[in-house]
Scaffold this active site. Structure first.
Site, PDB file in Angstrom:
ATOM      1  CE  LYS A 216      59.003  39.006  30.595  1.00 29.63           C
ATOM      2  NZ  LYS A 216      57.871  38.204  31.014  1.00 29.63           N
ATOM      3  NE  ARG A 256      58.563  33.064  26.395  1.00 27.64           N
ATOM      4  CZ  ARG A 256      58.957  34.273  26.007  1.00 27.64           C
ATOM      5  NH1 ARG A 256      59.581  35.076  26.843  1.00 27.64           N
ATOM      6  NH2 ARG A 256      58.706  34.687  24.769  1.00 27.64           N
TER       7      ARG A 256
HETATM    8  N1  PMM Z   1      56.845  37.052  28.312  1.00 23.91           N
HETATM    9  C1  PMM Z   1      56.938  37.456  27.039  1.00 23.91           C
HETATM   10  C2  PMM Z   1      56.433  36.662  25.992  1.00 23.91           C
HETATM   11  N2  PMM Z   1      55.887  35.461  26.243  1.00 23.91           N
HETATM   12  N3  PMM Z   1      55.245  33.798  27.783  1.00 23.91           N
HETATM   13  C3  PMM Z   1      55.138  33.381  29.043  1.00 23.91           C
HETATM   14  N4  PMM Z   1      54.575  32.177  29.307  1.00 23.91           N
HETATM   15  N5  PMM Z   1      55.566  34.117  30.094  1.00 23.91           N
HETATM   16  C4  PMM Z   1      56.136  35.348  29.917  1.00 23.91           C
HETATM   17  O1  PMM Z   1      56.461  36.010  30.914  1.00 23.91           O
HETATM   18  C5  PMM Z   1      56.271  35.841  28.590  1.00 23.91           C
HETATM   19  C6  PMM Z   1      55.799  35.018  27.532  1.00 23.91           C
HETATM   20  C7  PMM Z   1      57.554  38.771  26.723  1.00 23.91           C
HETATM   21  O2  PMM Z   1      58.926  38.664  26.587  1.00 23.91           O
HETATM   22  P1  PMM Z   1      59.728  38.478  25.188  1.00 23.91           P
HETATM   23  O3  PMM Z   1      59.594  39.741  24.417  1.00 23.91           O
HETATM   24  O4  PMM Z   1      61.110  38.204  25.611  1.00 23.91           O
HETATM   25  O5  PMM Z   1      59.169  37.342  24.405  1.00 23.91           O
END
Ligand code: PMM
Length: 283
Positions: A216, A256
């Site tokens: 991030k 994640r």
């Molecule tokens: N961040 C992203 C997408 N999905 N889901 C959860 N539970 N928590 C998060 O912080 C989160 C998420 C955005 O990041 P990406 O573009 O890497 O998917």
């Protein structure tokens, strides 16, 4: 899925965004074959869940309609289910979640914590599946104006607690609920760091906690070069792993991440150090 919520080791979710515009992997897996291949790779690298997303939540991202979102994710979910890959569906829409569950996903990952679609609670309650409730204050186009807090940890805790109450009221079992502080979602860097250092106050709510800092922008800013340019997205891996180890040390249920193998390795080290007796006698 009961074991997933009472795991012997921290859970690793691997990110698979089937989008043209996600901040980290946008465009790379928009093609079905590439997406399926990557999902299988994440599974082989040790992901307990592959998290499939069809709508970018990048700050400022424009929304896609539900039909387009479903058309992106469903073929990938069907193919990965046929290959035996456990998955979560990353969506804020009840219709997309229901279709994804029917196609083979086993967990709903809702970055809006149930706020974006009032029908989500009933879908999850009917399915009896785990529901990841992330702290969220509004869609990505408004994220920055919503990042105002007096006490970010206290406010995120209270707002997550309200999300949990609504989930319970919708009929979701308490042991199906996972919480997530929502790093970067209506959070400035200082908010993310405060949440990271005080995870215990969120764990106090009594639910497994997912920590999702991977690549991030606040990590990019932390690692900015002397001219102030943020570290590029694909060079934030070591910082991501450091946050993952910190989070599981504090009691997080899972992380994640985009880089599954390195994360699994780092967590194996963390776990071995915490349980020295599991080492071989000739170590
Ligand atoms: N961040 C992203 C997408 N999905 N889901 C959860 N539970 N928590 C998060 O912080 C989160 C998420 C955005 O990041 P990406 O573009 O890497 O998917």
């Amino acid at each position: 899925m009961t074991d997933l919520l009472r795991p012997a080791r921290p859970v690793v979710m691997g990110v698979l965004n089937v989008t043209p515009d996600s901040f980290s992997d946008g465009g790379r897996y928009a093609d079905l074959d590439a997406a399926v291949e990557h999902g299988i790779r994440l599974h082989h690298e040790g992901a307990d869940l592959v998290d499939i997303g069809g709508e970018s939540t990048r700050p400022g991202a424009r929304r896609v309609d539900a039909e387009s979102e479903a058309a992106r994710v469903l073929p990938v979910i069907r193919a990965l289910a046929a290959a035996g890959v456990p998955m979560s569906i990353d969506t804020t829409r009840a219709a997309v979640a229901a279709a994804a569950l029917a196609a083979g996903a086993g967990v709903v990952n809702d970055v809006s914590g149930g706020l974006a679609d009032p029908a989500m609670g009933a879908v999850v309650a009917d399915a009896g599946c785990p529901w990841i409730l992330m702290h969220w204050r509004g869609h990505s186009d408004r994220m920055y104006e919503l990042a105002e807090y007096h006490d970010v940890v206290g406010e995120v805790r209270a707002e997550l607690s309200a999300r949990v109450d609504d989930a319970l009221a919708a009929g979701v079992a308490p042991d199906r609920i996972v919480i997530d502080p929502g790093l970067g979602f209506a959070k400035r860097p200082e908010h993310n760091w405060q949440l990271t250092s005080r995870l215990g106050e969120l764990l106090d709510l009594g639910h497994p906690l997912l920590f999702a800092a991977s690549r991030k922008s606040y990590l990019g800013r932390l690692l900015a070069d002397p001219a102030g340019s943020p570290r590029p997205v694909d060079q934030r891996g070591a910082a991501t792993i450091a946050t993952s180890v910190l989070a599981v040390s504090a009691g997080a249920w899972g992380v994640r991440v985009h880089e599954v193998r390195d994360t699994v390795d780092a967590l194996a080290v963390w776990q071995a150090a915490g349980r020295p007796s599991t080492g071989g006698a000739d170590d």
